[in-house]
Design an enzyme around this catalytic site. Structure first.
Site, PDB file in Angstrom:
ATOM      1  N   GLY A 132      68.438 107.977  25.457  1.00  0.00           N
ATOM      2  CA  GLY A 132      68.127 106.551  25.598  1.00  0.00           C
ATOM      3  C   GLY A 132      67.906 105.880  24.262  1.00  0.00           C
ATOM      4  O   GLY A 132      67.806 106.533  23.211  1.00  0.00           O
ATOM      5  N   ASP A 133      67.903 104.552  24.286  1.00  0.00           N
ATOM      6  CA  ASP A 133      67.629 103.724  23.113  1.00  0.00           C
ATOM      7  C   ASP A 133      68.645 103.930  21.990  1.00  0.00           C
ATOM      8  O   ASP A 133      68.324 103.825  20.806  1.00  0.00           O
ATOM      9  CB  ASP A 133      66.199 103.990  22.583  1.00  0.00           C
ATOM     10  N   GLU A 134      69.878 104.213  22.358  1.00  0.00           N
ATOM     11  CA  GLU A 134      70.931 104.467  21.370  1.00  0.00           C
ATOM     12  C   GLU A 134      71.491 103.176  20.780  1.00  0.00           C
ATOM     13  O   GLU A 134      72.197 103.210  19.758  1.00  0.00           O
ATOM     14  CB  GLU A 134      72.085 105.246  22.013  1.00  0.00           C
ATOM     15  N   LYS A 147      72.580 100.586  23.308  1.00  0.00           N
ATOM     16  CA  LYS A 147      73.512 100.147  24.370  1.00  0.00           C
ATOM     17  C   LYS A 147      73.543  98.623  24.455  1.00  0.00           C
ATOM     18  O   LYS A 147      74.581  98.029  24.708  1.00  0.00           O
ATOM     19  CB  LYS A 147      73.093 100.741  25.724  1.00  0.00           C
ATOM     20  N   GLY A 171      65.042  99.165  28.163  1.00  0.00           N
ATOM     21  CA  GLY A 171      64.667  98.154  27.167  1.00  0.00           C
ATOM     22  C   GLY A 171      65.807  98.049  26.184  1.00  0.00           C
ATOM     23  O   GLY A 171      66.032  98.957  25.384  1.00  0.00           O
ATOM     24  N   HIS A 172      66.602  96.995  26.293  1.00  0.00           N
ATOM     25  CA  HIS A 172      67.797  96.845  25.452  1.00  0.00           C
ATOM     26  C   HIS A 172      67.600  95.684  24.486  1.00  0.00           C
ATOM     27  O   HIS A 172      67.253  94.580  24.898  1.00  0.00           O
ATOM     28  CB  HIS A 172      69.037  96.597  26.326  1.00  0.00           C
ATOM     29  N   GLN A 230      69.185 103.948  30.404  1.00  0.00           N
ATOM     30  CA  GLN A 230      68.785 105.349  30.177  1.00  0.00           C
ATOM     31  C   GLN A 230      69.965 106.099  29.540  1.00  0.00           C
ATOM     32  O   GLN A 230      70.711 105.491  28.802  1.00  0.00           O
ATOM     33  CB  GLN A 230      68.309 106.009  31.486  1.00  0.00           C
ATOM     34  N   THR A 282      64.893 110.598  34.276  1.00  0.00           N
ATOM     35  CA  THR A 282      64.627 109.470  35.150  1.00  0.00           C
ATOM     36  C   THR A 282      65.170 109.834  36.538  1.00  0.00           C
ATOM     37  O   THR A 282      65.708 110.931  36.727  1.00  0.00           O
ATOM     38  CB  THR A 282      65.230 108.169  34.571  1.00  0.00           C
ATOM     39  N   ASP A 336      73.049 103.168   9.111  1.00  0.00           N
ATOM     40  CA  ASP A 336      72.319 102.590   7.970  1.00  0.00           C
ATOM     41  C   ASP A 336      70.936 103.205   7.781  1.00  0.00           C
ATOM     42  O   ASP A 336      70.421 103.243   6.665  1.00  0.00           O
ATOM     43  CB  ASP A 336      72.189 101.064   8.148  1.00  0.00           C
ATOM     44  N   GLY A 345      77.600 101.309  13.901  1.00  0.00           N
ATOM     45  CA  GLY A 345      76.612 100.259  13.663  1.00  0.00           C
ATOM     46  C   GLY A 345      75.955 100.470  12.312  1.00  0.00           C
ATOM     47  O   GLY A 345      75.525 101.584  11.977  1.00  0.00           O
TER      48      GLY A 345
HETATM   49  P1  GDP Z   1      69.202 100.602  24.107  1.00  0.00           P
HETATM   50  O1  GDP Z   1      68.078 100.857  25.053  1.00  0.00           O
HETATM   51  O2  GDP Z   1      70.199 101.696  24.096  1.00  0.00           O
HETATM   52  O3  GDP Z   1      69.837  99.264  24.290  1.00  0.00           O
HETATM   53  O4  GDP Z   1      68.553 100.595  22.636  1.00  0.00           O
HETATM   54  P2  GDP Z   1      67.162  99.904  22.195  1.00  0.00           P
HETATM   55  O5  GDP Z   1      67.368  98.443  22.094  1.00  0.00           O
HETATM   56  O6  GDP Z   1      66.042 100.403  23.026  1.00  0.00           O
HETATM   57  O7  GDP Z   1      66.959 100.556  20.768  1.00  0.00           O
HETATM   58  C1  GDP Z   1      67.920 100.457  19.783  1.00  0.00           C
HETATM   59  C2  GDP Z   1      67.308  99.782  18.562  1.00  0.00           C
HETATM   60  O8  GDP Z   1      68.172  99.938  17.471  1.00  0.00           O
HETATM   61  C3  GDP Z   1      67.121  98.277  18.714  1.00  0.00           C
HETATM   62  O9  GDP Z   1      65.987  97.888  17.974  1.00  0.00           O
HETATM   63  C4  GDP Z   1      68.395  97.708  18.097  1.00  0.00           C
HETATM   64  O10 GDP Z   1      68.234  96.383  17.590  1.00  0.00           O
HETATM   65  C5  GDP Z   1      68.607  98.672  16.972  1.00  0.00           C
HETATM   66  N1  GDP Z   1      69.994  98.892  16.568  1.00  0.00           N
HETATM   67  C6  GDP Z   1      71.114  99.000  17.334  1.00  0.00           C
HETATM   68  N2  GDP Z   1      72.171  99.322  16.559  1.00  0.00           N
HETATM   69  C7  GDP Z   1      71.706  99.421  15.286  1.00  0.00           C
HETATM   70  C8  GDP Z   1      72.300  99.788  14.053  1.00  0.00           C
HETATM   71  O11 GDP Z   1      73.484 100.091  13.963  1.00  0.00           O
HETATM   72  N3  GDP Z   1      71.482  99.808  12.953  1.00  0.00           N
HETATM   73  C9  GDP Z   1      70.145  99.520  13.026  1.00  0.00           C
HETATM   74  N4  GDP Z   1      69.419  99.578  11.917  1.00  0.00           N
HETATM   75  N5  GDP Z   1      69.558  99.186  14.171  1.00  0.00           N
HETATM   76  C10 GDP Z   1      70.328  99.156  15.288  1.00  0.00           C
HETATM   77  P1  IMO Z   2      67.003 102.564  27.798  1.00  0.00           P
HETATM   78  O1  IMO Z   2      67.938 101.944  28.806  1.00  0.00           O
HETATM   79  C1  IMO Z   2      64.374 105.841  26.725  1.00  0.00           C
HETATM   80  C2  IMO Z   2      62.322 107.896  30.020  1.00  0.00           C
HETATM   81  C3  IMO Z   2      60.809 107.726  30.092  1.00  0.00           C
HETATM   82  C4  IMO Z   2      60.433 109.066  30.718  1.00  0.00           C
HETATM   83  C5  IMO Z   2      61.576 109.326  31.696  1.00  0.00           C
HETATM   84  C6  IMO Z   2      61.270 108.948  33.133  1.00  0.00           C
HETATM   85  O2  IMO Z   2      66.239 101.554  27.020  1.00  0.00           O
HETATM   86  O3  IMO Z   2      67.695 103.583  26.970  1.00  0.00           O
HETATM   87  P2  IMO Z   2      61.024 106.611  34.379  1.00  0.00           P
HETATM   88  O4  IMO Z   2      60.080 105.469  34.169  1.00  0.00           O
HETATM   89  O5  IMO Z   2      62.465 106.233  34.238  1.00  0.00           O
HETATM   90  O6  IMO Z   2      60.768 107.350  35.649  1.00  0.00           O
HETATM   91  O7  IMO Z   2      60.690 107.641  33.190  1.00  0.00           O
HETATM   92  O8  IMO Z   2      62.677 108.558  31.223  1.00  0.00           O
HETATM   93  N1  IMO Z   2      63.071 106.621  29.983  1.00  0.00           N
HETATM   94  C7  IMO Z   2      63.649 106.125  28.875  1.00  0.00           C
HETATM   95  N2  IMO Z   2      63.652 106.577  27.605  1.00  0.00           N
HETATM   96  N3  IMO Z   2      65.062 104.743  27.045  1.00  0.00           N
HETATM   97  C8  IMO Z   2      65.100 104.300  28.328  1.00  0.00           C
HETATM   98  O9  IMO Z   2      65.893 103.277  28.716  1.00  0.00           O
HETATM   99  C9  IMO Z   2      64.341 104.978  29.297  1.00  0.00           C
HETATM  100  N4  IMO Z   2      64.133 104.800  30.616  1.00  0.00           N
HETATM  101  C10 IMO Z   2      63.372 105.820  31.019  1.00  0.00           C
HETATM  102  O10 IMO Z   2      60.245 107.562  28.828  1.00  0.00           O
HETATM  103  O11 IMO Z   2      60.478 110.073  29.740  1.00  0.00           O
HETATM  104 MG    MG Z   3      66.008 101.053  25.053  1.00  0.00          MG
END
Ligand code: GDP
Ligand code: IMO
Ligand code: MG
Length: 456
Positions: A40-42, A44, A70-71, A253, A268, A362, A442
């Site tokens: 997650g949090d890549e 997306k 959380g995107h 996720q 999840t 970066d 990125g």
């Molecule tokens: P998601 O859940 O996969 O949409 O990712 P999140 O938004 O939770 O977390 C990704 C974080 O990395 C966010 O703060 C983005 O603004 C940031 N981000 C995405 N791509 C890049 C990148 O190429 N470089 C940097 N420095 N930040 C990035």
């Molecule tokens: P995005 O879309 C990172 C993790 C939670 C927990 C597990 C189960 O932003 O990548 P849940 O509330 O779904 O039952 O929790 O999954 N988790 C995430 N971790 N990014 C997310 O979403 C996540 N959504 C759930 O931290 O470990």
């Molecule tokens: Mg996220």
């Protein structure tokens, strides 16, 4: 095909109830999946926003999860976070769709929508599936008490009621969006849902029972505002594809959090992998052309569970600090580690990735040397693929190959050739070991901070 031919040979053999889907589809196939390849949090949100604004996307669709996502999207230096809403909500002209596989908290939905409106954002058209399941406040209560009950075995959920809502769905006591428009049915369904839940709450968790009327009142309060958004989103999306429109499925996720393919039980409760897109939307797999795995140039994880390349030294703290690795939904610090090519290959395999989008390159500007996990050592053996059992995965020790860093600010680079030679080599090496080509990289959070490696 044979049915179509028979229909011509023997007219009247098949009684057709609706238009026959065209057998010849457009050469360019316009359904694209963007999903998480790690935990997650890549990035997306950024990848979705980038494609939505540059590839004239007509629909941006969420097919799994809920407001646990959380995107982050950064447009002209302005930061937006979406949770339940597809990131396409910020793209005027694109319709945002919450499809049947999502669990919808009406309270979270309108809180998020109102938050954007209060910021003066021109929000896109929004459609919600009639068959998506509902998260009510009792799901949140149960999520929190059951986590507390697990003690040291807790999953570290987001506490948003996601797991309990999916559990009700599978247990066939869930409430669906369409139920909010028939009060009598709604009351029956809430009664059925709370029957066992109340026993659990009062007798196991020592909590007060939840009143059926209170839940009905809570949900009915959103019905009229929801009504105009609700439709058969499977029909909507299939018709759109038939008409040659472009549909982007925005993953939430990630692969390693998938209930089947992830690090169970630290996952999840839905299917964020590519296969989940079809069940979660009612759009068949044959209609999907591109499957893009978003992957960070290192790895992060929030919550509990195994993570072979996790760093407990200064490198981990620095990745966390420089990468700003704080959860968008819960504000928790993300655990950090080096890139794991075993995870990347696994994600490529289980999702049938056509390409990767590599983010946050970066962040690695600051290292002299960058280790990459190329395989694991498990019980003295070198293992190249994801081990079959979770206990083996818990014992996996990373085997690293070390790449030279570039020690240059790459955030202003816009072409692959502009990247320093060592950064180019790092990207090429990851591509070779990860199982799919890297479409783009990125180099910063902004939409424009992207380097296209292989134009699609
Ligand atoms: P998601 O859940 O996969 O949409 O990712 P999140 O938004 O939770 O977390 C990704 C974080 O990395 C966010 O703060 C983005 O603004 C940031 N981000 C995405 N791509 C890049 C990148 O190429 N470089 C940097 N420095 N930040 C990035
Ligand atoms: P995005 O879309 C990172 C993790 C939670 C927990 C597990 C189960 O932003 O990548 P849940 O509330 O779904 O039952 O929790 O999954 N988790 C995430 N971790 N990014 C997310 O979403 C996540 N959504 C759930 O931290 O470990
Ligand atoms: Mg996220």
């Amino acid at each position: 095909m044979w049915a179509q031919e028979l229909r011509c040979l023997v007219p009247g053999l098949f009684r057709c109830r609706g238009p026959v889907r065209p057998l010849v589809r457009r050469a360019e196939m316009p359904a694209i999946v963007v999903l998480g390849a790690q935990w997650g949090d890549e990035g997306k949100g950024k990848a979705t926003d980038l494609l939505a604004t540059t590839d004239s996307i007509d629909y941006v669709v969420r097919t799994s999860g809920g407001h646990n996502a959380g995107h982050t999207i950064v447009v002209n230096g302005e930061k937006y976070a979406t949770h339940l809403l597809p990131s396409g909500i910020l793209t005027p002209g694109a319709t945002s769709v919450i499809a049947n596989g999502v669990v919808v908290s009406p309270e979270a939905l309108f809180r998020e929508l109102d938050g954007l409106l209060a910021r003066g954002v021109e929000v896109a058209d929004l459609k919600v599936s009639a068959t998506a399941h509902v998260i009510a406040s009792y799901h949140v209560t149960i999520d929190k008490v059951s986590e507390r009950f697990l003690g040291k075995n807790q999953i570290g959920t987001t506490g948003r009621g996601i797991g309990p809502a999916y559990a009700d769905k599978v247990n066939r006591v869930g409430i669906r969006i369409a139920d909010l428009f028939d009060e009598a049915i709604l009351l029956q369904k809430i009664e059925a849902a709370l029957d066992v839940r109340n026993h659990l709450l009062t007798k196991v968790y020592n909590r007060r029972a939840i009143a059926v009327d209170a839940v009905a009142e809570e949900l009915l309060a959103y019905a009229e505002r929801l009504r105009p958004m609700v439709c058969d989103t499977s029909l909507l999306l299939n018709n759109a594809l038939d008409a040659g429109q472009t549909v982007l499925f925005e993953g939430a996720q990630a692969t390693m959090l998938d209930v089947d393919h992830g690090t169970y039980p630290f996952v999840t409760s839905s299917s964020p992998v590519a296969g989940g897109v079809s069940t979660g939307s009612g759009v068949g797999p044959t209609r999907i052309d591109r499957v893009i795995g978003v992957i960070k140039a290192y790895t992060t994880r929030v919550g509990s569970g195994p993570f072979p390349t996790e760093l407990f030294d200064d490198n981990g703290t620095e990745l966390q600090r420089i990468g700003g690795e704080i959860g968008v939904s819960t504000g928790r610090t993300r655990r950090c580690g080096w890139y794991d090519a075993v995870v990347a290959r696994y994600a490529s395999r289980v999702n049938g990735l056509t390409e990767f989008f590599l983010t946050k390159l970066d962040v690695l500007d600051h290292w002299d040397e960058i280790p990459v996990c190329v395989a694991y050592e498990i019980d003295g053996q070198r293992v190249e693929e994801m081990p079959m059992t979770q206990s083996e995965f818990h014992h996996a020790k990373p085997i690293y190959e070390v790449f030279p860093g570039w020690r240059t600010d790459i955030s202003g680079c816009r072409t692959f050739e502009e990247l320093p030679a060592n950064a180019q080599s790092y990207v090429k090496a990851l591509e070779e070991m990860s199982g799919a080509k890297i479409w783009g990289v990125g180099v910063g959070p902004g939409r424009e901070q992207t380097v296209v490696v292989h134009p699609s």
